[in-house]
Design a protein around this motif. Structure first.
Motif, PDB file in Angstrom:
ATOM      1  N   ILE A 142      -8.489   6.477  -7.447  1.00 43.34           N
ATOM      2  CA  ILE A 142      -8.994   5.306  -6.720  1.00 43.34           C
ATOM      3  C   ILE A 142      -8.634   5.439  -5.244  1.00 43.34           C
ATOM      4  CG2 ILE A 142      -9.143   3.618  -8.557  1.00 43.34           C
ATOM      5  CD1 ILE A 142      -6.318   2.899  -8.079  1.00 43.34           C
ATOM      6  N   SER A 143      -9.286   4.636  -4.387  1.00 43.73           N
ATOM      7  CA  SER A 143      -9.133   4.875  -2.951  1.00 43.73           C
ATOM      8  C   SER A 143      -7.694   4.614  -2.482  1.00 43.73           C
ATOM      9  CB  SER A 143     -10.133   4.056  -2.152  1.00 43.73           C
ATOM     10  OG  SER A 143     -10.029   2.712  -2.500  1.00 43.73           O
ATOM     11  N   THR A 144      -7.308   5.357  -1.459  1.00 45.38           N
ATOM     12  CA  THR A 144      -5.921   5.465  -0.991  1.00 45.38           C
ATOM     13  C   THR A 144      -5.156   4.145  -0.923  1.00 45.38           C
ATOM     14  OG1 THR A 144      -6.828   7.195   0.383  1.00 45.38           O
ATOM     15  CG2 THR A 144      -4.508   6.708   0.684  1.00 45.38           C
ATOM     16  N   PRO A 145      -5.658   3.116  -0.225  1.00 44.46           N
ATOM     17  CA  PRO A 145      -4.852   1.890  -0.105  1.00 44.46           C
ATOM     18  C   PRO A 145      -4.514   1.265  -1.446  1.00 44.46           C
ATOM     19  CG  PRO A 145      -6.952   1.680   1.080  1.00 44.46           C
ATOM     20  CD  PRO A 145      -6.930   3.011   0.476  1.00 44.46           C
ATOM     21  N   PHE A 146      -5.479   1.220  -2.369  1.00 45.19           N
ATOM     22  CA  PHE A 146      -5.235   0.702  -3.717  1.00 45.19           C
ATOM     23  C   PHE A 146      -4.208   1.564  -4.436  1.00 45.19           C
ATOM     24  CE2 PHE A 146      -9.620  -1.189  -3.713  1.00 45.19           C
ATOM     25  CZ  PHE A 146      -9.200  -2.483  -3.933  1.00 45.19           C
ATOM     26  N   ALA A 147      -4.455   2.860  -4.379  1.00 50.55           N
ATOM     27  CA  ALA A 147      -3.627   3.801  -5.129  1.00 50.55           C
ATOM     28  C   ALA A 147      -2.164   3.698  -4.714  1.00 50.55           C
ATOM     29  CB  ALA A 147      -4.143   5.221  -4.924  1.00 50.55           C
ATOM     30  N   MET A 148      -1.929   3.508  -3.404  1.00 52.29           N
ATOM     31  CA  MET A 148      -0.552   3.431  -2.928  1.00 52.29           C
ATOM     32  C   MET A 148       0.125   2.160  -3.437  1.00 52.29           C
ATOM     33  SD  MET A 148      -0.908   5.067   0.867  1.00 52.29           S
ATOM     34  CE  MET A 148       0.814   5.261   1.293  1.00 52.29           C
ATOM     35  N   PHE A 228     -10.185  -3.435 -10.260  1.00 50.47           N
ATOM     36  CA  PHE A 228      -9.832  -3.421 -11.674  1.00 50.47           C
ATOM     37  C   PHE A 228      -8.471  -2.759 -11.894  1.00 50.47           C
ATOM     38  CE2 PHE A 228      -9.965  -1.140 -15.799  1.00 50.47           C
ATOM     39  CZ  PHE A 228      -9.981  -2.251 -16.622  1.00 50.47           C
ATOM     40  N   ASN A 229      -8.208  -1.680 -11.158  1.00 46.36           N
ATOM     41  CA  ASN A 229      -6.938  -0.967 -11.332  1.00 46.36           C
ATOM     42  C   ASN A 229      -5.750  -1.767 -10.821  1.00 46.36           C
ATOM     43  OD1 ASN A 229      -6.850   2.076 -12.284  1.00 46.36           O
ATOM     44  ND2 ASN A 229      -8.868   1.628 -11.471  1.00 46.36           N
ATOM     45  N   VAL A 230      -5.941  -2.516  -9.733  1.00 46.40           N
ATOM     46  CA  VAL A 230      -4.858  -3.362  -9.239  1.00 46.40           C
ATOM     47  C   VAL A 230      -4.502  -4.403 -10.293  1.00 46.40           C
ATOM     48  CG1 VAL A 230      -4.277  -5.134  -7.544  1.00 46.40           C
ATOM     49  CG2 VAL A 230      -5.278  -3.004  -6.788  1.00 46.40           C
TER      50      VAL A 230
ATOM     51  N   ILE B  38      -5.059 -10.943   6.883  1.00 44.03           N
ATOM     52  CA  ILE B  38      -5.195 -11.801   5.701  1.00 44.03           C
ATOM     53  C   ILE B  38      -4.427 -11.189   4.530  1.00 44.03           C
ATOM     54  CG2 ILE B  38      -6.836 -12.703   3.989  1.00 44.03           C
ATOM     55  CD1 ILE B  38      -8.929 -12.818   6.225  1.00 44.03           C
ATOM     56  N   SER B  39      -4.583  -9.874   4.366  1.00 45.33           N
ATOM     57  CA  SER B  39      -3.919  -9.174   3.268  1.00 45.33           C
ATOM     58  C   SER B  39      -2.397  -9.282   3.390  1.00 45.33           C
ATOM     59  CB  SER B  39      -4.357  -7.711   3.261  1.00 45.33           C
ATOM     60  OG  SER B  39      -3.504  -6.932   2.481  1.00 45.33           O
ATOM     61  N   LEU B  40      -1.893  -9.169   4.630  1.00 42.19           N
ATOM     62  CA  LEU B  40      -0.444  -9.245   4.866  1.00 42.19           C
ATOM     63  C   LEU B  40       0.075 -10.662   4.616  1.00 42.19           C
ATOM     64  CD1 LEU B  40       0.253  -7.091   8.052  1.00 42.19           C
ATOM     65  CD2 LEU B  40       1.190  -6.781   5.747  1.00 42.19           C
ATOM     66  N   LEU B  41      -0.648 -11.646   5.155  1.00 45.36           N
ATOM     67  CA  LEU B  41      -0.174 -13.031   5.082  1.00 45.36           C
ATOM     68  C   LEU B  41      -0.280 -13.607   3.672  1.00 45.36           C
ATOM     69  CD1 LEU B  41      -1.641 -14.443   8.418  1.00 45.36           C
ATOM     70  CD2 LEU B  41       0.727 -13.846   7.907  1.00 45.36           C
ATOM     71  N   SER B  42      -1.316 -13.167   2.925  1.00 45.47           N
ATOM     72  CA  SER B  42      -1.536 -13.769   1.610  1.00 45.47           C
ATOM     73  C   SER B  42      -0.726 -13.094   0.507  1.00 45.47           C
ATOM     74  CB  SER B  42      -3.018 -13.703   1.265  1.00 45.47           C
ATOM     75  OG  SER B  42      -3.395 -12.349   1.139  1.00 45.47           O
ATOM     76  N   HIS B  43      -0.105 -11.934   0.825  1.00 46.46           N
ATOM     77  CA  HIS B  43       0.673 -11.163  -0.154  1.00 46.46           C
ATOM     78  C   HIS B  43      -0.156 -10.742  -1.357  1.00 46.46           C
ATOM     79  CE1 HIS B  43       4.316 -11.882   2.057  1.00 46.46           C
ATOM     80  NE2 HIS B  43       4.039 -13.163   2.086  1.00 46.46           N
ATOM     81  N   LEU B  44      -1.474 -10.623  -1.167  1.00 52.30           N
ATOM     82  CA  LEU B  44      -2.314 -10.119  -2.245  1.00 52.30           C
ATOM     83  C   LEU B  44      -2.134  -8.608  -2.321  1.00 52.30           C
ATOM     84  CD1 LEU B  44      -5.690 -12.005  -1.674  1.00 52.30           C
ATOM     85  CD2 LEU B  44      -4.158 -12.254  -3.623  1.00 52.30           C
ATOM     86  N   PRO B  45      -2.196  -8.037  -3.540  1.00 55.62           N
ATOM     87  CA  PRO B  45      -2.074  -6.573  -3.622  1.00 55.62           C
ATOM     88  C   PRO B  45      -3.386  -5.867  -3.302  1.00 55.62           C
ATOM     89  CG  PRO B  45      -2.247  -7.501  -5.807  1.00 55.62           C
ATOM     90  CD  PRO B  45      -2.323  -8.663  -4.850  1.00 55.62           C
ATOM     91  N   ILE B  46      -4.308  -6.577  -2.644  1.00 59.94           N
ATOM     92  CA  ILE B  46      -5.602  -5.985  -2.306  1.00 59.94           C
ATOM     93  C   ILE B  46      -5.561  -5.492  -0.866  1.00 59.94           C
ATOM     94  CG2 ILE B  46      -8.084  -6.426  -2.126  1.00 59.94           C
ATOM     95  CD1 ILE B  46      -7.705  -8.654  -4.182  1.00 59.94           C
ATOM     96  N   PRO B  47      -5.896  -4.222  -0.625  1.00 63.34           N
ATOM     97  CA  PRO B  47      -5.826  -3.685   0.735  1.00 63.34           C
ATOM     98  C   PRO B  47      -6.822  -4.343   1.692  1.00 63.34           C
ATOM     99  CG  PRO B  47      -6.737  -2.084  -0.789  1.00 63.34           C
ATOM    100  CD  PRO B  47      -6.236  -3.198  -1.612  1.00 63.34           C
TER     101      PRO B  47
END
Lengths: 241, 142
Positions: A142-148, A228-230, B38-47
């Motif tokens: 999966i793409s880098t940011p997710f994978a890390m 989905f992986n996250v 947004i990703s940093l502030l919300s603490h979501l694990p989504i890049p």
């Protein structure tokens, strides 16, 4: 004369030099190999294969530490962020595909993700790769940011995972096409989905080069797979623990 | 008089924007920076990149943003994407242990594993495309 000012700013100047030299070298080699690849089409002349190899040779010969190299070129890596955002355009253009084929896309994403994690786990166990390294290999498709993010969560080394992700992308983008040519596939969707799931952004980019429709499906599937992986990561953590 | 001039300037700017690749690249980067925050502030694990993608999709869907304001910039990013991966590869130099058996094993896992995923996914999606979607008559992406 007073040279204090010069010495105060010397580290700053060096940082600027490092950025200029290594960025110029990286981009220059990329453009050269791109030009060369247009003339001489072989898998090993692809910019994503030959450029890193030459760069590695140059860094070894010039006794440059990777940390120095990346300090000058990390801005290029950061551009992967806006590049991910850029996939919004092709996805929006073909949004009807999602509406129409959401079942097939869902099946592909779930099956592909499980297959990717399971195959990495089994193969690593088979050749006797130890635990941290094995965990770092799991989210490689999966793409880098997710994978890390996932690698850190399940106990791997995010930095190593980033490297495996890139290697997977290079392999998937270069050889995915060959593998797919040999397979008796009937739909464009299957080609797109396998590029997106197996080789994330690199695969999507390659697929986009082949055919904009295949590339769009690949990009879409890549994003869905990442999300989905996250969501899968906590489950995976429980299974592994 | 004044509002009219404003409108005219805005239209002129929009036209220029639709033709300018560099401005669109800048806009995409700004979307990413905002999404990163947004990703940093919300603490979501989504890049950030993915949040940005979803954000732009929403803006496009609700016609707040026209696709012509991004098309050229996005085209450039998609075409040159492989360049952005290259600086990550020399990281192998930091891991001397990979120049040996371990490295070969890992390479074998990546090559074999990726081949398995490509083939497996392609077949299951092909199968599903013809079995599950059999009832939909639309054949536009065969």
């Amino acid at each position: 004369m007073n040279f204090d000012l010069f010495f105060t700013y010397r580290p700053l100047l060096m940082a600027a030099e490092v950025t200029l030299i290594w960025s110029f070298l990286t981009i220059g080699l990329y453009w050269l190999s791109k030009f060369f690849h247009r003339r001489y089409k072989r898998w090993w002349t692809a910019p994503i294969v030959i450029t890193p190899i030459i760069l590695i040779i140059i860094t070894i010969l010039s006794h440059t530490n990777y940390n120095v190299y990346i300090s000058g070129t990390h801005w290029l890596l950061a551009l992967l962020g806006p590049a991910t955002v850029a996939f919004a355009v092709p996805i929006y253009r073909r949004r009807s595909i999602i509406v129409m084929y959401w079942r097939t896309l869902g099946i592909g994403v779930i099956f592909g993700s499980v297959l990717s994690i399971a195959s990495a786990w089994l193969l690593a166990s088979l050749v006797g790769i130890d635990s941290t390294l094995r965990l770092s290999l799991l989210p490689r498709s999966i793409s880098t940011p997710f994978a890390m993010v996932i690698s850190g969560e399940i106990g791997g080394t995010p930095e190593l995972t980033a490297l495996f992700v890139v290697l997977t992308g290079i392999f998937g983008a270069s050889f995915g096409q060959l593998v797919l040519y040999w397979l008796p596939l009937k739909s464009k969707m299957s080609r797109g989905a396998s590029f997106g799931i197996a080789a994330h952004v690199a695969g999507s980019s390659k697929a986009y080069e082949l055919d904009s429709e295949i590339g769009t499906i690949a990009a879409l599937v890549m994003v869905l797979t990442g999300i989905f992986n996250v969501l899968l990561a906590p489950v995976l953590e429980m299974i592994l623990a | 008089m004044l509002p009219h001039t404003f409108k005219k300037t805005f239209i002129l700017f929009k036209r220029k924007f639709h033709r300018s690749r560099i401005l669109q690249i800048g806009l995409l980067s700004i979307f990413w920076l905002v999404a990163q925050e947004i990703s940093l502030l919300s603490h979501l694990p989504i890049p950030g990149g993915v949040i940005g993608l979803l954000l732009v999709l929403m803006l496009l869907y609700f016609h707040i943003l026209s696709i012509r304001s991004l098309a050229l910039g996005a085209e450039w990013f998609l075409a040159e994407m492989l360049l952005f991966f290259i600086p990550a590869v020399p990281a192998v130099l930091n891991h001397q242990e990979f120049f040996g058996w371990t490295g070969l094993k890992i390479l074998a896992i990546i090559i074999l594993g990726t081949t398995i995923v490509i083939i497996g996914t392609a077949f299951i999606v092909d199968f599903s495309f013809y079995k599950v979607e059999k009832h939909s008559k639309n054949k536009n992406i065969q």
